[in-house]
Motif scaffolding. Sequence first.
Motif, PDB file in Angstrom:
ATOM      1  N   PRO A   1     -72.306 -14.209 -50.445  1.00 48.37           N
ATOM      2  CA  PRO A   1     -70.733 -13.791 -51.278  1.00 48.37           C
ATOM      3  C   PRO A   1     -70.162 -12.644 -51.333  1.00 48.37           C
ATOM      4  O   PRO A   1     -70.374 -11.735 -49.979  1.00 48.37           O
ATOM      5  CB  PRO A   1     -72.119 -12.627 -52.479  1.00 48.37           C
ATOM      6  CG  PRO A   1     -73.484 -13.360 -52.271  1.00 48.37           C
ATOM      7  CD  PRO A   1     -72.945 -14.201 -51.163  1.00 48.37           C
ATOM      8  N   ASN A   2     -69.153 -12.407 -51.088  1.00 46.42           N
ATOM      9  CA  ASN A   2     -68.188 -11.853 -50.901  1.00 46.42           C
ATOM     10  C   ASN A   2     -67.325 -10.357 -52.246  1.00 46.42           C
ATOM     11  O   ASN A   2     -67.408 -11.111 -52.816  1.00 46.42           O
ATOM     12  CB  ASN A   2     -66.453 -11.972 -50.621  1.00 46.42           C
ATOM     13  CG  ASN A   2     -66.313 -12.545 -48.645  1.00 46.42           C
ATOM     14  OD1 ASN A   2     -65.570 -12.382 -48.194  1.00 46.42           O
ATOM     15  ND2 ASN A   2     -67.790 -13.676 -48.991  1.00 46.42           N
ATOM     16  N   VAL A   3     -68.507  -9.140 -51.949  1.00 49.83           N
ATOM     17  CA  VAL A   3     -68.343  -7.994 -53.344  1.00 49.83           C
ATOM     18  C   VAL A   3     -66.426  -7.571 -52.584  1.00 49.83           C
ATOM     19  O   VAL A   3     -66.778  -6.806 -51.468  1.00 49.83           O
ATOM     20  CB  VAL A   3     -69.012  -7.610 -53.689  1.00 49.83           C
ATOM     21  CG1 VAL A   3     -69.815  -8.580 -54.090  1.00 49.83           C
ATOM     22  CG2 VAL A   3     -69.558  -6.852 -52.078  1.00 49.83           C
TER      23      VAL A   3
ATOM     24  N   LEU B   1     -76.538 -10.687 -58.500  1.00 53.06           N
ATOM     25  CA  LEU B   1     -75.411  -9.618 -57.584  1.00 53.06           C
ATOM     26  C   LEU B   1     -74.319  -9.764 -58.362  1.00 53.06           C
ATOM     27  O   LEU B   1     -73.732  -8.458 -58.377  1.00 53.06           O
ATOM     28  CB  LEU B   1     -75.459 -10.149 -56.719  1.00 53.06           C
ATOM     29  CG  LEU B   1     -74.110 -10.079 -55.514  1.00 53.06           C
ATOM     30  CD1 LEU B   1     -74.723 -10.531 -53.548  1.00 53.06           C
ATOM     31  CD2 LEU B   1     -73.035 -10.736 -55.890  1.00 53.06           C
ATOM     32  N   THR B   2     -73.836 -10.264 -59.270  1.00 53.53           N
ATOM     33  CA  THR B   2     -72.589 -10.344 -59.962  1.00 53.53           C
ATOM     34  C   THR B   2     -72.636 -10.208 -60.766  1.00 53.53           C
ATOM     35  O   THR B   2     -71.816  -9.312 -61.202  1.00 53.53           O
ATOM     36  CB  THR B   2     -71.901 -12.175 -60.142  1.00 53.53           C
ATOM     37  OG1 THR B   2     -72.212 -13.533 -59.037  1.00 53.53           O
ATOM     38  CG2 THR B   2     -70.364 -11.985 -60.639  1.00 53.53           C
TER      39      THR B   2
ATOM     40  N   GLU C   1     -75.585  -1.214 -51.753  1.00 54.59           N
ATOM     41  CA  GLU C   1     -76.891  -1.319 -51.109  1.00 54.59           C
ATOM     42  C   GLU C   1     -77.315  -1.916 -52.642  1.00 54.59           C
ATOM     43  O   GLU C   1     -78.945  -1.764 -52.926  1.00 54.59           O
ATOM     44  CB  GLU C   1     -77.243   0.246 -51.140  1.00 54.59           C
ATOM     45  CG  GLU C   1     -77.039   0.709 -49.334  1.00 54.59           C
ATOM     46  CD  GLU C   1     -77.858   2.181 -49.069  1.00 54.59           C
ATOM     47  OE1 GLU C   1     -78.046   3.125 -50.154  1.00 54.59           O
ATOM     48  OE2 GLU C   1     -77.833   2.065 -47.582  1.00 54.59           O
ATOM     49  N   LYS C   2     -77.084  -0.987 -54.072  1.00 57.14           N
ATOM     50  CA  LYS C   2     -77.479  -1.425 -54.909  1.00 57.14           C
ATOM     51  C   LYS C   2     -77.196  -3.004 -55.505  1.00 57.14           C
ATOM     52  O   LYS C   2     -77.890  -3.683 -56.279  1.00 57.14           O
ATOM     53  CB  LYS C   2     -76.860  -0.505 -56.149  1.00 57.14           C
ATOM     54  CG  LYS C   2     -77.275   0.745 -56.715  1.00 57.14           C
ATOM     55  CD  LYS C   2     -76.346   1.650 -57.553  1.00 57.14           C
ATOM     56  CE  LYS C   2     -76.844   3.569 -57.216  1.00 57.14           C
ATOM     57  NZ  LYS C   2     -76.298   3.879 -58.682  1.00 57.14           N
ATOM     58  N   ILE C   3     -75.987  -3.065 -54.837  1.00 56.16           N
ATOM     59  CA  ILE C   3     -75.912  -4.621 -55.145  1.00 56.16           C
ATOM     60  C   ILE C   3     -76.862  -5.872 -54.161  1.00 56.16           C
ATOM     61  O   ILE C   3     -77.169  -7.316 -54.816  1.00 56.16           O
ATOM     62  CB  ILE C   3     -74.107  -5.259 -54.981  1.00 56.16           C
ATOM     63  CG1 ILE C   3     -73.265  -5.091 -55.974  1.00 56.16           C
ATOM     64  CG2 ILE C   3     -74.191  -6.729 -54.946  1.00 56.16           C
ATOM     65  CD1 ILE C   3     -71.907  -4.241 -55.096  1.00 56.16           C
ATOM     66  N   THR C   4     -77.303  -4.939 -53.109  1.00 55.84           N
ATOM     67  CA  THR C   4     -78.024  -5.729 -52.152  1.00 55.84           C
ATOM     68  C   THR C   4     -79.514  -5.645 -52.369  1.00 55.84           C
ATOM     69  O   THR C   4     -80.779  -6.755 -52.547  1.00 55.84           O
ATOM     70  CB  THR C   4     -77.942  -5.545 -51.269  1.00 55.84           C
ATOM     71  OG1 THR C   4     -78.476  -3.785 -51.037  1.00 55.84           O
ATOM     72  CG2 THR C   4     -76.526  -5.765 -50.294  1.00 55.84           C
ATOM     73  N   ALA C   5     -79.501  -4.922 -52.745  1.00 55.37           N
ATOM     74  CA  ALA C   5     -81.057  -4.897 -54.037  1.00 55.37           C
ATOM     75  C   ALA C   5     -81.523  -5.644 -55.344  1.00 55.37           C
ATOM     76  O   ALA C   5     -82.356  -6.109 -55.457  1.00 55.37           O
ATOM     77  CB  ALA C   5     -80.967  -3.239 -54.450  1.00 55.37           C
TER      78      ALA C   5
ATOM     79  N   LEU D   1     -71.147  -1.817 -61.036  1.00 58.69           N
ATOM     80  CA  LEU D   1     -70.490  -1.222 -60.626  1.00 58.69           C
ATOM     81  C   LEU D   1     -68.892  -1.201 -60.157  1.00 58.69           C
ATOM     82  O   LEU D   1     -68.846  -0.174 -59.536  1.00 58.69           O
ATOM     83  CB  LEU D   1     -71.822  -0.979 -59.523  1.00 58.69           C
ATOM     84  CG  LEU D   1     -72.559  -0.841 -59.903  1.00 58.69           C
ATOM     85  CD1 LEU D   1     -74.072  -1.216 -58.401  1.00 58.69           C
ATOM     86  CD2 LEU D   1     -73.292   0.471 -60.193  1.00 58.69           C
ATOM     87  N   ILE D   2     -68.137  -2.207 -60.575  1.00 67.27           N
ATOM     88  CA  ILE D   2     -66.851  -2.031 -59.599  1.00 67.27           C
ATOM     89  C   ILE D   2     -66.182  -2.719 -60.030  1.00 67.27           C
ATOM     90  O   ILE D   2     -66.352  -3.450 -61.611  1.00 67.27           O
ATOM     91  CB  ILE D   2     -67.183  -3.411 -58.387  1.00 67.27           C
ATOM     92  CG1 ILE D   2     -67.829  -3.072 -57.258  1.00 67.27           C
ATOM     93  CG2 ILE D   2     -65.287  -3.425 -58.148  1.00 67.27           C
ATOM     94  CD1 ILE D   2     -68.522  -4.341 -56.560  1.00 67.27           C
ATOM     95  N   ASP D   3     -65.020  -1.725 -60.364  1.00 66.39           N
ATOM     96  CA  ASP D   3     -63.181  -1.624 -61.168  1.00 66.39           C
ATOM     97  C   ASP D   3     -62.550  -1.853 -60.457  1.00 66.39           C
ATOM     98  O   ASP D   3     -62.192  -0.721 -60.140  1.00 66.39           O
ATOM     99  CB  ASP D   3     -63.735  -0.120 -62.114  1.00 66.39           C
ATOM    100  CG  ASP D   3     -62.272  -0.552 -62.967  1.00 66.39           C
ATOM    101  OD1 ASP D   3     -61.444  -1.218 -63.134  1.00 66.39           O
ATOM    102  OD2 ASP D   3     -62.322   0.032 -63.741  1.00 66.39           O
TER     103      ASP D   3
END
Length: 502
Positions: free
Chosen positions: A9-11, A65-66, A21-25, A72-74
């Motif tokens: 995945p590309n975020v 992850l999604t 780090e929260k996304i990989t967690a 967390l991302i806007d």
Amino acid sequence: MRKIVECVPNVSEGRRREVVEKITASVLSVPGVFLLDTEMNPDHNRAVITFIGEPEACLEAAFRLTKTAAELIDLNQHQGEHPRIGATDVIPFVPISGVTMEECVELARRLGKRIADELKIPVYLYEQAATRPERVDLGNIRKGEFEGLREEIRRDPARAPDFGKPEIHPTAGATVVGARFPLIAYNINLNTTDLNIAKKIAKAIRFKDGGFRYVKALGFEIREKNCVQVSINMTNYQGTPLYRVFEMVKREAERYGVMIKESEIVGLCPINALLDSAIYYLQLDTFKLDQILEYRLPQTKSLASFLGELSSAQPTPGGGAASALSGCIGTSLLIMTANLTIGKKGYEKVEKEMRDLKDKLESLSSRFYNLIDLDSQAFNRVMDAYKIPKERKEEREEAIEEALKGASAVPYEVLEKAVVGLELGKVNAEKCNKNSITDAGCGVNFLLNAAKGAYLNIAVNLAGLKDEEYKETKTREAEALLSRAEILQREAEAIVLRRLRE
């Protein structure tokens, strides 16, 4: 063969490490998934996350992850050089072993539908999973990026998603999901700040403008390094090798009086892609892969690989192999405490003894390591014996008896070695560097676990024997060894606790 899928995945976050780090967690929260790599690029404001696992585990990890990225991302606040339409911009599944491309396509479709249904994020399918020819190319889907898609998805039927309503998520945008072959993200930086040069070179090498068949390329400004970049996706390194693209970029750059500053690979890369370039530049026309030293070394399993096999539905490796691993971990911890004592001020009087102790522990650890595979091999022989047709009764019974004795002999050695390790561990606990005393305590407990696990495996294999005398003798011996192991562990742990209070 285990089914292994890679997911990359590309975020749209490359600057806030705490967010990534929260996304990989969220990925690591899924059992059976192994995180291989995380690459963050602040100029692109993008992170590339690579993990592997069995198909269902990877699907679940990609969904979590999604979901986390969407929270967390806007994208309304997002700025970066790299094109994007989503918080989780793209999710490709890559077949690695025991999995077909068709299975990865089905994974992509299932994930896409779930993202749209549960997260209300529209999803487009690309590459091998594409439902329309024009959507094979990711660039066509991302045209106009988040800002442009926000309007076009509503009014242009050609921009309707494969899953979900024709309405972009207000903050997370849209997500592209697909299946593809291994891709190499390859960037070449030029020693100029003229972005037009990077864009002209990217156009010259990319397939859609008449360049190389398996190349997609764009030109970017890299402010952090005060240069521009030709950012390249190599979709088939065998069809278009790295060195050929590098040479073309170099030649095109020279036309503008510019040189290559450096190149980089983002994320993971198949080793053969690099070997091809080494062979080309060194002109090793007769070189063979079996000349590579590392390829000729005995194969060893990674811990991730072993744990994956341990958690599979296959009977081996099992508890016996895990017990040997526990012994290996226990002795390794004791070796560490010895190393932390040798040569340290205040421990000169015990240095020779600790060196001798370390030598014995290293020999023990090496044997435990070998016993991991030996246990699996021994049990495989038991299964082979049971496969002998029942019509060959005498041969079958003899083979089973012999195999069960062999299968009990390996854990018996693990139990013996665990007792030896605990004896050494007790000495270690009394004399090691006090700063590592808890490591010594952990070491003896791992060794006790090895002893207990080995005892159980001895018992289960002896239970199937018809030789009652052998069974009784080995059971009695194993019980005595286990009792000794438990006494040694208690004594060693008492020393650890006493020294902690001193």
